[in-house]
Design a protein around this motif. Structure first.
Motif, PDB file in Angstrom:
ATOM      1  N   ARG A 208      21.441  84.083  48.484  1.00 17.27           N
ATOM      2  CA  ARG A 208      21.020  82.724  48.874  1.00 17.27           C
ATOM      3  C   ARG A 208      21.840  81.679  48.128  1.00 17.27           C
ATOM      4  O   ARG A 208      21.976  80.540  48.602  1.00 17.27           O
ATOM      5  N   TRP A 209      22.375  82.052  46.989  1.00 16.60           N
ATOM      6  CA  TRP A 209      23.252  81.143  46.251  1.00 16.60           C
ATOM      7  C   TRP A 209      24.459  80.758  47.106  1.00 16.60           C
ATOM      8  O   TRP A 209      24.822  79.584  47.205  1.00 16.60           O
ATOM      9  N   ILE A 210      25.060  81.744  47.743  1.00 14.94           N
ATOM     10  CA  ILE A 210      26.228  81.482  48.584  1.00 14.94           C
ATOM     11  C   ILE A 210      25.804  80.714  49.835  1.00 14.94           C
ATOM     12  O   ILE A 210      26.529  79.833  50.312  1.00 14.94           O
ATOM     13  N   ASP A 211      24.621  81.031  50.386  1.00 12.78           N
ATOM     14  CA  ASP A 211      24.102  80.259  51.527  1.00 12.78           C
ATOM     15  C   ASP A 211      24.035  78.775  51.170  1.00 12.78           C
ATOM     16  O   ASP A 211      24.459  77.904  51.949  1.00 12.78           O
ATOM     17  N   ASP A 212      23.474  78.492  49.998  1.00  5.13           N
ATOM     18  CA  ASP A 212      23.320  77.095  49.577  1.00  5.13           C
ATOM     19  C   ASP A 212      24.665  76.413  49.383  1.00  5.13           C
ATOM     20  O   ASP A 212      24.843  75.239  49.735  1.00  5.13           O
ATOM     21  N   ARG A 213      25.621  77.122  48.827  1.00  3.82           N
ATOM     22  CA  ARG A 213      26.938  76.520  48.606  1.00  3.82           C
ATOM     23  C   ARG A 213      27.649  76.236  49.929  1.00  3.82           C
ATOM     24  O   ARG A 213      28.529  75.375  49.997  1.00  3.82           O
ATOM     25  N   ARG A 214      27.257  76.937  50.985  1.00  2.37           N
ATOM     26  CA  ARG A 214      27.849  76.700  52.304  1.00  2.37           C
ATOM     27  C   ARG A 214      27.094  75.628  53.085  1.00  2.37           C
ATOM     28  O   ARG A 214      27.530  75.229  54.176  1.00  2.37           O
TER      29      ARG A 214
END
Length: 442
Positions: A208-214
């Motif tokens: 979800r960290w990468i989801d948020d950064r996108r």
């Protein structure tokens, strides 16, 4: 809020270029595209691993442009080929990866001419930022390693990757490499990457960290809400925090016989067998090879290693070679005498505690020892070194082969026979009749 999607360290995932993003499993493995696709944005571009360096598209956020992530893929089975003439090094137990850029012998221009290297150079500016805002924008490096799996009785070298964690660029340098086919040199970049600790999340990374950064609607601080605690500590503390957030695996320092030798039937096992056969009739010459391997191991630790000499045969008193290790900066350092012992024994044989004790007995205050062998070290020998805290480095057959392969690649275009010929030719001139402490005067 979406549910956590944790990816465990060292998890092997099935990577298919056009695989479904909905299925959790694929062919019995965790589906890479399911894990890297945000459920809320099913039509967003995929995070591909088709190249070695894979940069996600920049998103425009309330805090300005942000590159969400850079995915690095290493393919050990390609190392040394025309398409990948370099060797990445993974030491995940100690949180370190050495990764080479994608400049190739045929690339025109400087190392930033390729899209992959250019993305890493841009990322380095943020990873080296002296302020928190810059580090908040820094794209995490997600590392993957291609692995061979056996499915339905067949060995498959493509289509599966092992997750190797999230990394911070600790150091970036420009290097010159040599094409193993043409022998021509070419420029490139090399990264020292610190793999961050994920212990607080059970050694997993929440995607979800990468989801948020996108997500373009989230500012940089909000996009870090699912980042690992170690990553957030680094954002606050910067470079000085890296030693505290680096991944460390607490494992027994006593290594099994299997761990000290190359896998049976492997190319490395063949090299070890060749080393033993070659030096079995000229065991004194093995001392020079051991000294060169020692120089690579200690020199790769960050300290400066100075090669010394070999001792005379029959009168070494348990010492075969001498070197010096300078610890500290050029202006502020302390020199340490290095005493080395080399034993060419059958790979199935082991070094016992009495042989180790002989080397330790020669050490003085401020000296360290290195014991290099084509075999292994017995459990009791290792236990005594650990329990008594002897300053002695034990180098077994597997580590020796790794160093020999590197030496052959660096200086002899991978030709092992040429390396061995060089060692035997240089043996006689390397012998010196001097006391070990004289290395401190040079």
């Amino acid at each position: 809020m979406s549910q956590p999607r944790p990816v465990p360290m060292l998890e092997i995932m099935r990577y298919g270029k056009a695989a479904s993003r909905i299925d959790v499993d694929l062919d019995g493995y965790l589906n890479y595209h399911f894990m890297t696709s945000a459920p809320a944005t099913p039509d967003a571009p995929r995070l591909m691993l088709e190249a070695g360096i894979n940069s996600a598209a920049v998103v425009h956020t309330p805090d300005g442009p942000r590159r969400p992530v850079i995915s690095l893929r290493s393919s050990p089975w390609k190392a040394g080929q025309v398409t990948n003439p370099w060797h990445d090094e993974f030491d995940l137990d100690h949180g370190h990866v050495r990764y080479f850029g994608d400049h190739k012998p045929t690339t025109v221009g400087l190392p930033g001419a390729t899209a992959g290297n250019r993305a890493l150079l841009d990322a380095w500016a943020l990873h080296a930022a002296t302020d928190q805002q810059g580090r908040l924008k820094a794209p995490p490096l997600l590392l993957y390693r291609s692995v061979t799996v056996v499915r339905d009785g067949r060995s498959l070298v493509k289509g599966h990757v092992e997750f190797c964690g999230a990394g911070i660029i600790e150091r970036l340098e420009h290097v010159v490499q040599r094409d193993p086919v043409t022998g021509r040199s070419f420029p490139n970049i090399a990264l020292d990457i610190a793999i961050v600790d994920l212990a607080d999340a059970g050694d997993t990374l929440d995607m979800r960290w990468i989801d948020d950064r996108r997500n373009p609607d989230l500012n940089d601080e909000r996009a870090a809400r699912h980042a690992p605690a170690s990553w957030r500590h680094w954002i606050k503390g910067g470079r000085a925090a890296i030693p505290r957030v680096r991944r460390r695996v607490l494992a027994s320092r006593v290594r099994s016989t299997e761990d000290q030798l190359p896998p049976p039937g492997s190319a490395e096992a063949t090299v070890l067998s060749r080393l033993y056969t070659f030096f079995d009739g000229r065991k004194h010459a093995f001392e020079l090879l051991a000294a060169q391997a020692c120089a690579q191991i200690l020199g790769g630790s960050g300290a400066r290693y100075h090669a010394g000499w070999l001792t005379r045969p029959g009168g070494d008193g348990g010492i075969d070679f001498v070197g010096r290790l300078d610890v500290g900066t050029v202006e502020n350092n302390t020199p340490l005498v290095v005493l080395g012992q080399a034993k060419c024994i059958a790979p199935t044989s082991s070094i016992g505690p009495d042989q180790v004790a002989r080397v330790v007995a020669r050490l003085r205050r401020g000296w360290i020892g290195v014991f290099v062998t084509t075999g292994t070290f017995s459990r009791q020998a290792q236990v005594e070194v650990i329990d008594d805290q002897y300053p002695l480095v034990l180098v077994g057959g597997r580590t020796l082969v790794e160093q020999v392969v590197k030496m052959a690649a660096a200086d002899h275009d991978g030709d092992l026979d040429a390396l061995l010929a060089s060692v035997t030719a240089g043996y006689d001139v390397a012998i010196t009749y001097r006391r070990p402490d004289e290395i401190l005067l040079g």
